[in-house]
Write a protein that holds these residues in place. Structure first.
Motif, PDB file in Angstrom:
ATOM      1  N   THR A 231       0.825  -1.209   0.000  1.00  9.92           N
ATOM      2  CA  THR A 231       0.000   0.000   0.000  1.00  9.92           C
ATOM      3  C   THR A 231       0.858   1.259   0.000  1.00  9.92           C
ATOM      4  O   THR A 231       0.575   2.221  -0.724  1.00  9.92           O
ATOM      5  CB  THR A 231      -0.935   0.008   1.235  1.00  9.92           C
ATOM      6  N   MET A 232       1.935   1.240   0.784  1.00  8.92           N
ATOM      7  CA  MET A 232       2.830   2.402   0.836  1.00  8.92           C
ATOM      8  C   MET A 232       3.486   2.642  -0.521  1.00  8.92           C
ATOM      9  O   MET A 232       3.647   3.791  -0.948  1.00  8.92           O
ATOM     10  CB  MET A 232       3.893   2.172   1.922  1.00  8.92           C
ATOM     11  N   ASP A 233       3.851   1.574  -1.213  1.00  8.72           N
ATOM     12  CA  ASP A 233       4.424   1.703  -2.565  1.00  8.72           C
ATOM     13  C   ASP A 233       3.404   2.321  -3.519  1.00  8.72           C
ATOM     14  O   ASP A 233       3.753   3.183  -4.347  1.00  8.72           O
ATOM     15  CB  ASP A 233       4.866   0.337  -3.090  1.00  8.72           C
ATOM     16  N   GLN A 234       2.146   1.890  -3.420  1.00 10.41           N
ATOM     17  CA  GLN A 234       1.095   2.454  -4.271  1.00 10.41           C
ATOM     18  C   GLN A 234       0.905   3.950  -3.999  1.00 10.41           C
ATOM     19  O   GLN A 234       0.722   4.739  -4.925  1.00 10.41           O
ATOM     20  CB  GLN A 234      -0.223   1.714  -4.030  1.00 10.41           C
ATOM     21  N   LEU A 235       0.974   4.322  -2.733  1.00  8.29           N
ATOM     22  CA  LEU A 235       0.842   5.733  -2.369  1.00  8.29           C
ATOM     23  C   LEU A 235       1.987   6.551  -2.947  1.00  8.29           C
ATOM     24  O   LEU A 235       1.784   7.649  -3.486  1.00  8.29           O
ATOM     25  CB  LEU A 235       0.807   5.881  -0.845  1.00  8.29           C
ATOM     26  N   VAL A 237       3.882   5.835  -5.570  1.00  9.40           N
ATOM     27  CA  VAL A 237       3.765   5.891  -7.033  1.00  9.40           C
ATOM     28  C   VAL A 237       2.723   6.928  -7.443  1.00  9.40           C
ATOM     29  O   VAL A 237       2.942   7.725  -8.359  1.00  9.40           O
ATOM     30  CB  VAL A 237       3.390   4.497  -7.604  1.00  9.40           C
ATOM     31  N   ALA A 238       1.566   6.913  -6.756  1.00  3.50           N
ATOM     32  CA  ALA A 238       0.505   7.877  -7.071  1.00  3.50           C
ATOM     33  C   ALA A 238       0.976   9.309  -6.804  1.00  3.50           C
ATOM     34  O   ALA A 238       0.693  10.230  -7.582  1.00  3.50           O
ATOM     35  CB  ALA A 238      -0.739   7.570  -6.250  1.00  3.50           C
ATOM     36  N   GLN A 247       4.024  17.591  -4.298  1.00  2.00           N
ATOM     37  CA  GLN A 247       4.266  16.391  -3.504  1.00  2.00           C
ATOM     38  C   GLN A 247       4.467  16.716  -2.026  1.00  2.00           C
ATOM     39  O   GLN A 247       4.211  15.884  -1.157  1.00  2.00           O
ATOM     40  CB  GLN A 247       5.489  15.645  -4.031  1.00  2.00           C
ATOM     41  N   LYS A 248       4.914  17.931  -1.726  1.00 10.69           N
ATOM     42  CA  LYS A 248       5.158  18.329  -0.338  1.00 10.69           C
ATOM     43  C   LYS A 248       3.902  18.872   0.346  1.00 10.69           C
ATOM     44  O   LYS A 248       3.920  19.102   1.548  1.00 10.69           O
ATOM     45  CB  LYS A 248       6.260  19.392  -0.293  1.00 10.69           C
ATOM     46  N   ASP A 254      -3.061  13.954   1.201  1.00  6.33           N
ATOM     47  CA  ASP A 254      -4.343  13.418   1.685  1.00  6.33           C
ATOM     48  C   ASP A 254      -5.242  13.005   0.522  1.00  6.33           C
ATOM     49  O   ASP A 254      -5.966  11.999   0.600  1.00  6.33           O
ATOM     50  CB  ASP A 254      -5.057  14.466   2.533  1.00  6.33           C
ATOM     51  N   GLU A 255      -5.189  13.779  -0.557  1.00  6.10           N
ATOM     52  CA  GLU A 255      -5.993  13.452  -1.744  1.00  6.10           C
ATOM     53  C   GLU A 255      -5.527  12.135  -2.356  1.00  6.10           C
ATOM     54  O   GLU A 255      -6.334  11.285  -2.733  1.00  6.10           O
ATOM     55  CB  GLU A 255      -5.876  14.584  -2.757  1.00  6.10           C
ATOM     56  N   VAL A 256      -4.219  11.947  -2.421  1.00  4.14           N
ATOM     57  CA  VAL A 256      -3.653  10.695  -2.939  1.00  4.14           C
ATOM     58  C   VAL A 256      -4.037   9.531  -2.024  1.00  4.14           C
ATOM     59  O   VAL A 256      -4.420   8.454  -2.489  1.00  4.14           O
ATOM     60  CB  VAL A 256      -2.113  10.805  -3.048  1.00  4.14           C
ATOM     61  N   PHE A 257      -3.956   9.766  -0.727  1.00  3.16           N
ATOM     62  CA  PHE A 257      -4.305   8.737   0.258  1.00  3.16           C
ATOM     63  C   PHE A 257      -5.760   8.313   0.096  1.00  3.16           C
ATOM     64  O   PHE A 257      -6.089   7.130   0.074  1.00  3.16           O
ATOM     65  CB  PHE A 257      -4.056   9.281   1.666  1.00  3.16           C
TER      66      PHE A 257
END
Length: 433
Positions: A231-235, A237-238, A247-248, A254-257
């Protein structure tokens, strides 16, 4: 009610058996024996959650002793909601007697009371119910300090109920299927969030993505569990698809999450811990936006599954068509020049059949209302009639077969399509021959 209660009473606390060398449940004697006027101050965050580890730990310990006390939290009720409000009011009063805590924290306190109360019932079930095969043995081995036998009989009746047994078994399976695990131990998410806020130079709270990384990474080193790492890898990558500056941004994270993980459980906000509701975090408009975004994620997943299902059905249709062709009558259609030698008319029918099916299956997703979907369906029908003029009736039946395909179970559809084609369409095409 509260005037007759003794909080430190072992007969009411349900402490149960304790063997030599085994530590029993804490009775929080340091809190019980505090002078009457002394109270422990509890600092809380904007959501009413205790966010300082020392005071939060003492409060949770005190909540645990209250939850195990049958005079405050009777175990004979099937769930926390069924416990009468006067009992809960007494719980809040005895907490306020020992702690300085704002009324805004009441939801959090009751959530923790509910959690510890259910944990205590689970411990009682494991110690005095599951170990034994009959209710007579369960009565005989019950520690008299736990509860009166008449209360125990109420619990036995509840746990013996077949429906409740099924729910219990399903809950066990759900627990075993849980693949992601946080590594925070007894430290609450609120305490970790406050610590991370203080670590930031601008004192901004961490994003949910940052919270996920911190809470699922072992504090003493080591790796995340496989599902959390995935899941962390998917986050990551997104998030990498955004610009370096974005990205910062915590809002972007939060939107990506929100777009990567599954939707929150009802009344729960992932990475915030107990006692915090979606309305508190996102507000009314934010909550609506969140639900729209979650709905979009769900629709994308549903569309992907539908497309896969359609592809599988198309493969089955092709397989059935080959079988029908082998039976001979499709070849006769070609000999009578009802189909072109390269099968283009048959290809057109299949194309429109699938197109109509696509509209009927995914129409509610892509069209704003039923009228638009019906208009598109009619356009397909009209176009099909224009292309296949002399086979208009045949095309009409084929198009409505597309509708049948979506209303009837798939197995039923493929079971009857050969017979439908041979018994209905063949006589129409050949004029009864």
């Amino acid at each position: 009610m509260s005037d007759t209660k003794e909080h430190g009473s072992s007969s009411a606390s349900g402490s149960g058996k304790r063997y030599r060398g085994q530590r029993g449940k804490t009775k929080a004697l340091d809190i019980v024996n505090m002078p009457n006027k002394d109270r422990i101050e509890v600092e809380v965050n904007e959501w009413g959650q205790p966010n300082k580890k020392k005071s939060a730990s003492k409060l949770v310990t005190w909540i645990g002793t209250i939850a195990r006390n049958r005079l405050y939290c009777p175990q004979t009720y099937p769930n926390w909601k069924k416990i009468p409000q006067p009992y809960k009011d007494d719980c809040w009063k005895v907490i306020k007697d020992k702690f300085i805590i704002h009324d805004d924290s009441k939801n959090w306190v009751f959530d923790r009371l509910n959690h510890r109360w259910r944990e205590h019932k689970c411990d009682l079930k494991a110690e005095y119910y599951t170990k034994y095969d009959s209710d007579s043995d369960r009565r005989m081995n019950l520690d008299p300090h736990v509860m009166p036998i008449e209360d125990w009989d109420v619990l036995l009746k509840y746990w013996d109920d077949e429906k409740n047994k099924e729910i219990s078994e399903q809950n066990k399976k759900n627990k075993k299927n849980q693949k992601m695990h946080h590594r925070t131990g007894s430290t609450s998410f609120a305490v970790i969030r406050e610590k991370m806020r203080n670590e930031n130079l601008d004192k901004k709270p961490p994003s949910r993505m940052e919270m996920f990384d911190r809470t699922h990474t072992p504090s003493k080193g080591g790796e995340m569990d496989p599902e959390s790492a995935k899941t962390m890898d998917q986050l990551r990558v997104a998030l990498s698809k955004e610009s370096e500056e974005r990205q910062k941004d915590s809002a972007v994270q939060d939107e990506v999450f929100r777009g990567t993980l599954k939707r929150n459980s009802h009344g729960w906000v992932r990475m915030y811990g107990p006692g915090v509701t979606p309305k508190q975090v996102f507000g009314i408009e934010g909550l609506r936006t969140q639900r729209r975004e979650e709905r979009i994620v769900d629709l994308r997943a549903e569309n992907s599954q539908l497309k896969e299902k359609i592809a599988q059905q198309d493969d089955k249709i092709a397989e059935q068509s080959d079988k029908i062709a082998q039976q001979g009558w499709l070849g006769n259609l070609e000999k009578k020049d009802l189909w072109s030698t390269n099968g283009s008319h048959f290809g057109e029918i299949v194309k429109y059949l699938n197109l109509a099916s696509f509209v009927m299956i995914l129409g509610p997703t892509y069209f704003e209302n039923t009228a638009d979907m019906k208009m598109r369906y009619n356009q397909i029908h009209a176009s099909m009639l224009m292309k296949l003029g002399r086979l208009s009736l045949l095309s009409f039946l084929m198009l409505n077969l597309a509708l049948l395909r979506n209303l009837a179970p798939v197995n039923c559809y493929f079971q009857y399509i050969p017979g439908f084609l041979s018994q209905v369409l063949k006589p129409i095409a050949f004029g009864g021959t």
